[in-house]
Enzyme design. Structure first.
Site, short mmCIF file in Angstrom:
data_model
loop_
_atom_site.label_atom_id
_atom_site.label_comp_id
_atom_site.label_asym_id
_atom_site.label_seq_id
_atom_site.Cartn_x
_atom_site.Cartn_y
_atom_site.Cartn_z
N THR A 1 44.03 48.13 32.97
CA THR A 1 44.08 49.38 33.73
C THR A 1 42.94 49.43 34.75
O THR A 1 41.77 49.26 34.40
CB THR A 1 43.94 50.60 32.78
OG1 THR A 1 44.90 50.46 31.75
CG2 THR A 1 44.16 51.90 33.53
N ALA B 1 45.60 35.12 37.82
CA ALA B 1 45.57 33.96 38.73
C ALA B 1 44.69 34.20 39.95
O ALA B 1 44.61 33.35 40.83
CB ALA B 1 46.99 33.59 39.16
N GLY B 2 44.01 35.36 40.04
CA GLY B 2 43.07 35.58 41.14
C GLY B 2 43.69 36.24 42.34
O GLY B 2 44.37 37.26 42.21
N LYS C 1 42.91 56.53 42.19
CA LYS C 1 42.59 55.24 42.82
C LYS C 1 41.38 55.30 43.73
O LYS C 1 40.56 54.38 43.76
CB LYS C 1 43.80 54.71 43.57
CG LYS C 1 44.88 54.20 42.64
CD LYS C 1 46.08 53.68 43.38
CE LYS C 1 47.08 53.13 42.38
NZ LYS C 1 46.55 51.98 41.64
N GLY C 2 41.27 56.40 44.51
CA GLY C 2 40.14 56.50 45.42
C GLY C 2 38.83 56.61 44.66
O GLY C 2 37.87 55.87 44.93
N ASP D 1 41.77 48.52 41.36
CA ASP D 1 40.81 49.41 42.03
C ASP D 1 39.40 48.82 41.99
O ASP D 1 38.65 48.94 42.97
CB ASP D 1 40.80 50.79 41.36
CG ASP D 1 42.16 51.48 41.43
OD1 ASP D 1 42.91 51.19 42.38
OD2 ASP D 1 42.46 52.29 40.54
N ASN E 1 38.22 55.74 41.62
CA ASN E 1 37.96 54.47 40.92
C ASN E 1 37.30 53.45 41.84
O ASN E 1 36.34 52.78 41.47
CB ASN E 1 39.27 53.88 40.39
CG ASN E 1 39.81 54.61 39.18
OD1 ASN E 1 39.14 55.47 38.61
ND2 ASN E 1 41.03 54.27 38.79
P1 ATP Z 1 46.19 47.27 38.02
O1 ATP Z 1 47.46 47.94 38.49
O2 ATP Z 1 46.24 46.77 36.59
O3 ATP Z 1 44.96 48.02 38.31
P2 ATP Z 1 46.85 45.42 40.10
O4 ATP Z 1 48.27 45.10 39.69
O5 ATP Z 1 46.65 46.30 41.28
O6 ATP Z 1 46.02 45.93 38.86
P3 ATP Z 1 46.07 42.67 39.68
O7 ATP Z 1 46.53 41.65 40.64
O8 ATP Z 1 46.73 42.74 38.34
O9 ATP Z 1 46.07 44.07 40.43
O10 ATP Z 1 44.50 42.47 39.40
C1 ATP Z 1 43.52 42.65 40.41
C2 ATP Z 1 42.42 41.61 40.22
O11 ATP Z 1 41.80 41.79 38.92
C3 ATP Z 1 42.90 40.17 40.23
O12 ATP Z 1 42.95 39.67 41.54
C4 ATP Z 1 41.85 39.49 39.38
O13 ATP Z 1 40.69 39.24 40.16
C5 ATP Z 1 41.50 40.54 38.34
N1 ATP Z 1 42.29 40.37 37.13
C6 ATP Z 1 43.39 41.06 36.73
N2 ATP Z 1 43.86 40.62 35.55
C7 ATP Z 1 43.02 39.61 35.18
C8 ATP Z 1 42.96 38.73 34.03
N3 ATP Z 1 43.85 38.80 33.03
N4 ATP Z 1 41.95 37.82 34.00
C9 ATP Z 1 41.04 37.72 34.98
N5 ATP Z 1 41.06 38.53 36.08
C10 ATP Z 1 42.03 39.45 36.18
#
Ligand code: ATP
Length: 333
Positions: free
Chosen positions: A280, A255-256, A61-62, A284, A64
């Site tokens: 994936t 959803a952002g 994670k770091g 990060d 990345n």
């Molecule tokens: P991961 O564990 O897959 O690295 P996470 O669970 O920590 O991710 P998420 O909330 O899934 O974090 O995604 C982080 C950001 O990536 C979201 O806030 C959004 O900006 C972007 N993102 C993730 N999935 C999508 C998607 N399907 N379409 C557009 N943006 C996405």
């Protein structure tokens, strides 16, 4: 001492170019070799399944986050530990090739961090992480980082190194007046929560928000709360009165994200609509971009508006680091 030369000699520091303490953004955290094998299905206990060719990718994670920021043009240093094995030098070389300052990367005798990843025919992952050298980045390492912690505009942390080390680095940042971004991943947090008051922001995804919002004895089912109410609850303080972060970002996948700055109202920032190929490492990419924009002086809301674009770009291609965008690949909001 270079990462390679560090073999068998305890923690050495990479004689990289540039000085870590001059970087605007300092990421302290994990660096792993991701060993990926595609399998028709995951083996059951005691069973052997034949898979495809092994692919080895840089991860953690770091690392990345640092690479995500560097691709976007950041001046970024990474502080962490690799092992004295072949993965260690491969990982340091990869960071350096991406323009990350590696002068604060030390080498520990023994193996580097590794993630053993199998991906089945439906695209589902099964992951085993061996922290290796990451697990040996103890709280005592924080003292040597003090000049870099003081000089950085922002220090970004995650939880793939010992949590006590994260807490100690945060305390030093607090004393130095350096802004801290803490990504609570992978949770749950297992050190005193008093340092949460230093998070500016605390970054959580929906799953991590459940842990962060849990209030012992309260009786409310966290999963029943809408994300915005979970975010509000974290900002009200959870485990202790002084455990309120200064600001919060809750990521919501496609959803952002929602952000709350201090006593302000929650703001929802939608993500650009993209065709998701592989999520994936999206989190990060988001956090690396966010931390960099904060180091540049953006407001939290503007930094989140930029970070959702980086996260969205990262889901449009396979893998974590290989999918991270340069500025010309950022989708528009
Ligand atoms: P991961 O564990 O897959 O690295 P996470 O669970 O920590 O991710 P998420 O909330 O899934 O974090 O995604 C982080 C950001 O990536 C979201 O806030 C959004 O900006 C972007 N993102 C993730 N999935 C999508 C998607 N399907 N379409 C557009 N943006 C996405």
């Amino acid at each position: 001492m270079s990462a390679d030369q560090g073999a068998g000699h305890g923690a050495g520091h990479e004689a990289g170019h540039g000085a870590g303490h001059e970087a605007g953004l300092l990421v302290v955290g994990s660096v792993n070799a991701d060993l990926v094998v595609r399998v028709p299905r995951h083996p059951r206990p005691g069973e052997t399944v034949l898979g495809g060719d092994l692919a080895v990718h840089p991860g953690g994670k770091g690392a990345n986050q640092a690479v995500a920021a560097a691709r976007l043009g950041a001046q970024v240093a990474f502080a962490g530990r690799v092992g004295s094995d072949a993965h260690g030098s491969m990982l340091v070389d990869g960071l350096r090739r991406d323009g990350v300052d590696v002068s604060l990367v030390g080498t520990e005798p023994g193996p580097s961090g590794v993630a053993l990843i199998t991906v089945d025919g439906r695209g589902e992952n099964a992951i085993t992480v061996s922290p290796g050298a990451n697990g040996r980045l103890g709280p005592d390492a924080a003292e040597a980082l003090e000049p870099a912690l003081r000089a950085a505009a922002v220090v970004s942390l995650q939880l793939e190194i010992p949590h006590e080390t994260v807490a100690e680095i945060m305390r030093r940042c607090g004393r130095a007046g350096t802004r801290v971004v803490l990504n609570l991943s992978p949770g749950p947090w297992a050190a005193p929560t008093d340092v949460w008051r230093l998070c500016d922001p605390l970054v959580v995804n929906e799953h991590e928000a459940l842990d962060a919002a849990a209030r012992p004895g309260d009786g409310t089912a966290e999963s029943a709360l809408a994300p915005v109410d979970r975010a509000r609850r974290i900002m009200r303080g959870t485990h202790a009165v002084d455990a309120r972060p200064r600001s919060l970002v809750l990521t919501l996948g496609a959803a952002g994200a929602i952000c709350i700055d201090g006593d302000g109202e929650p703001a929802h920032v939608p993500a650009p609509a993209v065709e998701a190929v592989d999520t994936t490492g999206a989190g990060d990419a988001f956090t690396g971009a966010l931390a960099w924009r904060l180091a540049c002086g953006d407001s939290l809301l503007d930094a989140v508006r930029y970070a959702v674009r980086a996260g969205a770009a990262a889901v449009t291609a396979e893998g974590a680091q290989p999918s991270y965008p340069t500025p010309d690949r950022l989708p528009l909001l």
